[in-house]
Scaffold this motif. Structure first.
Motif, PDB file in Angstrom:
ATOM      1  N   THR B 446       0.816  -1.207   0.000  1.00 51.74           N
ATOM      2  CA  THR B 446       0.000   0.000   0.000  1.00 51.74           C
ATOM      3  C   THR B 446       0.855   1.264   0.000  1.00 51.74           C
ATOM      4  N   ALA B 447       0.545   2.164  -0.908  1.00 51.06           N
ATOM      5  CA  ALA B 447       1.169   3.489  -0.896  1.00 51.06           C
ATOM      6  C   ALA B 447       0.274   4.405  -0.070  1.00 51.06           C
ATOM      7  N   ILE B 448       0.882   5.010   0.937  1.00 51.19           N
ATOM      8  CA  ILE B 448       0.141   5.891   1.845  1.00 51.19           C
ATOM      9  C   ILE B 448       0.688   7.306   1.703  1.00 51.19           C
ATOM     10  N   THR B 449      -0.212   8.249   1.651  1.00 55.99           N
ATOM     11  CA  THR B 449       0.227   9.650   1.688  1.00 55.99           C
ATOM     12  C   THR B 449      -0.447  10.333   2.871  1.00 55.99           C
ATOM     13  N   ILE B 450       0.351  10.988   3.652  1.00 59.37           N
ATOM     14  CA  ILE B 450      -0.220  11.784   4.750  1.00 59.37           C
ATOM     15  C   ILE B 450      -0.104  13.239   4.365  1.00 59.37           C
ATOM     16  N   ASN B 451      -1.237  13.888   4.391  1.00 59.57           N
ATOM     17  CA  ASN B 451      -1.216  15.324   4.153  1.00 59.57           C
ATOM     18  C   ASN B 451      -1.512  16.025   5.467  1.00 59.57           C
ATOM     19  N   GLN B 452      -0.490  16.689   5.986  1.00 56.82           N
ATOM     20  CA  GLN B 452      -0.630  17.338   7.289  1.00 56.82           C
ATOM     21  C   GLN B 452      -0.835  18.832   7.087  1.00 56.82           C
ATOM     22  N   GLN B 453      -1.929  19.353   7.675  1.00 55.78           N
ATOM     23  CA  GLN B 453      -2.118  20.815   7.708  1.00 55.78           C
ATOM     24  C   GLN B 453      -1.964  21.222   9.165  1.00 55.78           C
ATOM     25  N   SER B 454      -1.022  22.077   9.403  1.00 55.32           N
ATOM     26  CA  SER B 454      -0.654  22.317  10.796  1.00 55.32           C
ATOM     27  C   SER B 454      -0.826  23.769  11.207  1.00 55.32           C
ATOM     28  N   ASP B 455      -1.605  23.975  12.271  1.00 58.51           N
ATOM     29  CA  ASP B 455      -1.586  25.262  12.973  1.00 58.51           C
ATOM     30  C   ASP B 455      -0.954  25.054  14.345  1.00 58.51           C
ATOM     31  N   MET B 464      -4.858  16.086   9.705  1.00 59.33           N
ATOM     32  CA  MET B 464      -4.141  15.164   8.827  1.00 59.33           C
ATOM     33  C   MET B 464      -5.141  14.430   7.944  1.00 59.33           C
ATOM     34  N   LYS B 465      -4.768  14.289   6.695  1.00 55.89           N
ATOM     35  CA  LYS B 465      -5.635  13.588   5.763  1.00 55.89           C
ATOM     36  C   LYS B 465      -4.826  12.464   5.127  1.00 55.89           C
ATOM     37  N   ILE B 466      -5.445  11.288   5.072  1.00 55.25           N
ATOM     38  CA  ILE B 466      -4.726  10.115   4.582  1.00 55.25           C
ATOM     39  C   ILE B 466      -5.178   9.802   3.152  1.00 55.25           C
ATOM     40  N   ALA B 467      -4.226   9.557   2.319  1.00 54.12           N
ATOM     41  CA  ALA B 467      -4.547   9.011   0.995  1.00 54.12           C
ATOM     42  C   ALA B 467      -3.916   7.617   0.929  1.00 54.12           C
TER      43      ALA B 467
END
Lengths: 646, 646
Positions: B446-455, B464-467
């Motif tokens: 599985t290829a996982i991408t974590i997209n972190q938006q940080s304040d 955090m959003k997972i793809a």
């Protein structure tokens, strides 16, 4: 004119005894390289080599000659009040080497006679030739006064006369001055002893040359091809280090090497006193003001940093990295004494007392065998070992030093303490220090003797008895110590009411016809005071120090355990005295209830977070001891300033 | 295996932009001696001379080669995430000089090629040959990874192979090691890049040789006839200065030069990770424990004294005379990162964050043009000018340094920040730092991408959003920062209840079948915390520091006037945030009501007596700013620790 003072004092007689029986004999051995385990001094041997009585190389510092000279001066003072044929014989032996070491033209300096022949007077900025000459002159005057033996005084005059040919305003003379002031004050002593005005004039010449442009240090530096004696400093260019950055009259702040500053000021005050030079006196007042109101430790110590043993800047008075050299406080006492001779104001005597009862006495162990060079107000032995910023701070007094200026300086000051107690101006006798003993004065036709019995150090009380060959109208001016907040005076055992007009410049002036057998009793009270530093002193903010009478107190690990920084003293804690068999002359220790921050264990995190919690405190009883007695038990932490609870 | 991280973060993107647009181009100019008014670096010129492309003498420090190597490394990291043909061309030009400067046998060091020919490998203790080689290798690996160009990597292998012939256990080889650790960690990087076990083995060899008896430093010292490169230190005999006083496995306290300690620990952890050497790992843990629980500043800075840029002893953490070198905190981050790779415990990440958000960012001005080498926690510009104990402390960031290790170190760390955010262990992805951006992982198929938006920096919130290319059972392990005292978690916008068993070693572990589009929202709260130091720290006792989120705060003269030591903060004072247009990324300032001791005038005595009176206090409003932003306005006082009212 004050004739003589003999001290019999519950506090000071013991120190004078120590100087006579321990310090001076010990130093005699040290100067002869006969103290096992100590670095050899070479000082006497240097004179013997220069005299052709021994062979070998010059040893020790370039200014090593000053150590035997200061020893001789101390011996002179001791012999002024007590004869001691053995001591006199030792001094005469030393003098015989010194006089033989003097060159035909009068020059006397073993370093340049043995080690750097032909380089006389080529590096005044660094090499202390005139400084050593000054100490030789001081020793000679003291010894001559004690014994009347002219040999050493003649040698001193011959040396001074030689210097007077080498230095001066004429072509072919050197228009220079020594990097380390000392000759200036010594020449005034020689002038006073001999009446020869040329010595006073030469002293004035050296002072006036200092800091003039084009700069003498640069000229001699170039002339000798840029050679340097102390490469770790930059004396030839860092003019302020030796107070050569400005003409002395224009200096307004105490800059550079602290001992040099106060020796210079002493010489300036001497010349101002003799010449009536008001402008020069004003320069003395400015430098005094800067030192005592901006750059002096509570203990009367001066010199805030190890680099250059020097002053730093206003209100920079770190307790822990202080230099606070014993010699510098001694020089400050010289300066204060000279100012008192000119204008008797108690501020000079207050500082003199502060330096004397704290830094100077702290400088020597209670057995007279070990010495502090540096007198910090806060010590942690671990820091001295592990952090280089504290490498100059010792948690224990040392037996001797490679640069051994301090021990003989303490010896000569204590041996001459009688000269600091009184001054006389016309028909007024000023008492500056309350030290027991007998002092004789001459006022007009009347011989007056003051016999002072002093419990000043322990309870702030003094009893004075006057002997006069006939009744005499005169003024007693008695210093009110700055720490005293009550005063009771009795004359002939009856209460004496003081009028506010009698307080002048910090002295209580009592004018009356004094008769033989009159007595004066003074009680200054002996409050235990909390001291607070000026709010611009970063290192004392939020802290308090304790003083009782002339003594600043401190906390020591031996009484209060490790981690003195954890102790907090509430502002309302009662401070109580408790007599202690360990303390000299009935000076008590002081106890208080305080708090200690709970000791965190080794496993407690380095930093704790909290929104609200407070430090846990436990109640503890703490004991302050007089600062001068610290480091006479085990090696440990010490602090003068303690955090205060608001 | 973590594939790549691209940062898009409200706080950090600006720093990365600065590194790319300002720091790296500026350093290129500096390395070419083209910055007017700055000391020339000579660094590129040295390579050109050694390459036969220029003429002249070697310039700069003996380790000057490391500066262009670190620049190249930073460029490598930048090019790994963003192509930039101009920058790549600059790097290729530099590489062409470096490769030409390499000798036929693989040796590469401009100092010994130009200046001290024939003296290769004769003074390892002092002369940084292997240190420079290590930086060359690190630069080569980073650049090769970015561009796939083998020229520099081949040169690095050739250099490492040469070193591998010179050093080793065989007769005729040198059984020595470098005074400044760096080659150890670099060789592990080269091993990981090339798979060549000999590089790992050579790294292990250097670590094992260190501190063995008979002592290598003494042997080489005698062999070269006692010559010394840095006479102000005594590196050949002061073994602890370069952590050569004991074999590395036996070292339990952090001694000597702080940067060297943490570079060494990084190499030790690398070797332990690759070899499974539990004993070596245990040595890493001991040194870590000593540093973070006894010898680290609140800002994540290390090194308590200027002498030797070194550690002193437990709990000795002076705020004002601190060395606290930027590079040392960067090295501490390296060490923490390696430990996290081995054992994900939040204590490593907490310290990494502390050093990163405070000392490292403080090390650079907000325009990227000026730098701190020393990062004190308390500054008074007057002391820096007038007291030599503070001569190393600057109240303003500097444009460049004669020893310019810090600016390129900041550049390479920030350019590679993506490597510090996550680690992956099997099916667990650990998030150590909350820095916005995109990170790609591969878990099995599985290829996982974590997209972190940080304040995170401003309000402590992270989205955090997972793809994922298909749903996958895996664990997210999310660090709970040590400063957080509340935690709220949402998964797919619904409240998620946390079980205490999910907290392991400071991480919240969430195991589930993660699907494409899943989101995690974290809110750590953002309490304003008062920090108190361990009661054994002399310098923080009775004081408090303020922290909010990852940021330590400080008082600056620009907001609070002169004399910051006069300020006292009551324990019950409310601390309130206030947004400020001056602060980056919406990080607020903090305000509080406090007291200030009444400023005594110039005419107030230095010491005041009292039996009872208290210091007069006036109420004032004070403003704390994040420590990393200090000295970006006018030059003035600064302090992290503030006296606290009990």
């Amino acid at each position: 004119m004050q004739l003589s003072v003999r001290i019999h004092d519950s506090f000071w007689s013991e120190y004078i005894r120590l100087v006579k029986e321990v310090v001076v004999p010990y130093q005699w051995e040290a100067l002869h390289d006969r103290v096992p385990g100590s670095e050899p001094s070479y000082a006497v041997r240097n004179f013997k080599i220069a005299a052709g009585l021994d062979h070998g190389e010059h040893g020790g510092m370039v200014f090593q000659d000053s150590d035997p000279a200061k020893w001789l001066e101390a011996v002179g003072y001791l012999l002024q009040t007590h004869t001691d044929p053995d001591l006199e014989a030792m001094a005469d032996e030393l003098i015989s080497y010194m006089v033989k070491a003097q060159q035909a033209d009068g020059y006397l300096n073993t370093y340049f006679t043995i080690k750097e022949q032909g380089k006389r007077w080529t590096n005044l900025a660094e090499c202390h030739e005139l400084y050593c000459a000054g100490h030789f002159i001081e020793g000679a005057v003291a010894y001559y006064r004690a014994t009347g033996k002219r040999m050493i005084l003649d040698a001193a005059c011959k040396l001074a006369d030689h210097i007077n040919t080498v230095f001066g305003p004429e072509d072919g003379q050197i228009q220079g001055y020594d990097g380390h002031q000392e000759i200036e004050l010594a020449l005034v002593k020689l002038y006073r002893e001999t009446g020869e005005a040329k010595y006073l004039e030469l002293s004035r010449f050296f002072l006036e040359q200092r800091g003039q442009q084009p700069h003498f240090y640069l000229e001699e530096f170039e002339k000798r091809g840029g050679s340097v004696h102390f490469p770790q400093l930059d004396i030839a260019h860092d003019f302020a280090y030796s107070q050569a950055h400005l003409p002395v009259r224009n200096q307004e702040t105490a800059e550079g090497h602290a001992v040099r500053v106060v020796y210079m000021c002493t010489g300036m005050a001497d010349v101002a006193a003799e010449t009536g030079d008001e402008d020069l006196l004003q320069a003395c007042r400015k430098l005094w003001r800067n030192i005592v109101s901006k750059r002096m430790y509570l203990t009367g110590a001066i010199g805030s940093q190890e680099y250059g043993e020097s002053f730093t800047y206003d209100y920079d008075l770190p307790s822990d990295t202080a230099y606070a050299e014993t010699c510098a406080s001694i020089g400050l006492i010289f300066f204060a004494q000279r100012m008192l001779q000119i204008e008797p104001k108690s501020e000079y005597a207050n500082v003199m007392e502060r330096a004397l009862y704290n830094t100077v006495v702290s400088g020597m162990s209670r057995d007279g065998k070990r010495f502090f060079y540096v007198n910090p107000l806060e010590v942690d032995p671990a820091r001295c070992r592990h952090n280089k910023n504290y490498a100059h701070v010792k948690a224990e007094r040392q037996g001797w030093f490679g640069c051994a200026c301090c021990p003989p300086n303490i010896a000569r000051l204590i041996a001459s303490l009688g000269e600091y107690i009184y001054t006389q101006k016309g028909e007024t006798i000023y008492t500056h220090l309350y030290i027991g003993g007998e002092a004789r004065f001459q006022i007009g036709e009347t011989a007056i003797t003051i016999n002072q019995q002093s419990d000043y150090a322990s309870i702030g009380q003094v009893h004075m008895k006057i002997a006069a060959d006939h009744p005499n109208g005169m003024t007693f001016a008695l210093r009110i110590p700055d720490w005293s907040d009550t005063l009771s005076v009795q004359i002939n055992e009856s209460a004496y009411t003081v009028d506010s007009e009698q307080f002048v410049d910090g002295y209580l002036r009592i004018h009356r016809i004094w008769k033989d057998g009159d007595t004066v009793d003074l009680d200054f009270g002996m409050p235990i005071l909390r001291i607070r530093g000026h709010s611009s002193i970063r290192h004392t903010i939020g802290k308090t120090a304790i003083q009782r009478g002339p003594f600043v107190y401190c906390l020591e690990e031996a009484d209060n355990g490790e981690g003195l920084h954890q102790i907090v003293l509430p502002a309302e804690s009662e401070l109580t005295v408790r007599s202690s068999p360990d303390m000299p002359a009935d000076v008590p220790v002081i106890q208080a209830q305080a708090y200690r921050e709970q000791l965190d264990g080794n496993d407690v995190p380095l930093y704790r977070y909290s929104r609200t919690d407070r430090q846990q405190l436990e109640e503890v009883s703490i004991t302050f001891i007089p600062y001068f007695t610290w480091a006479n038990r085990s090696k440990g932490e010490m602090t003068v300033w303690v955090r205060e609870f608001h």
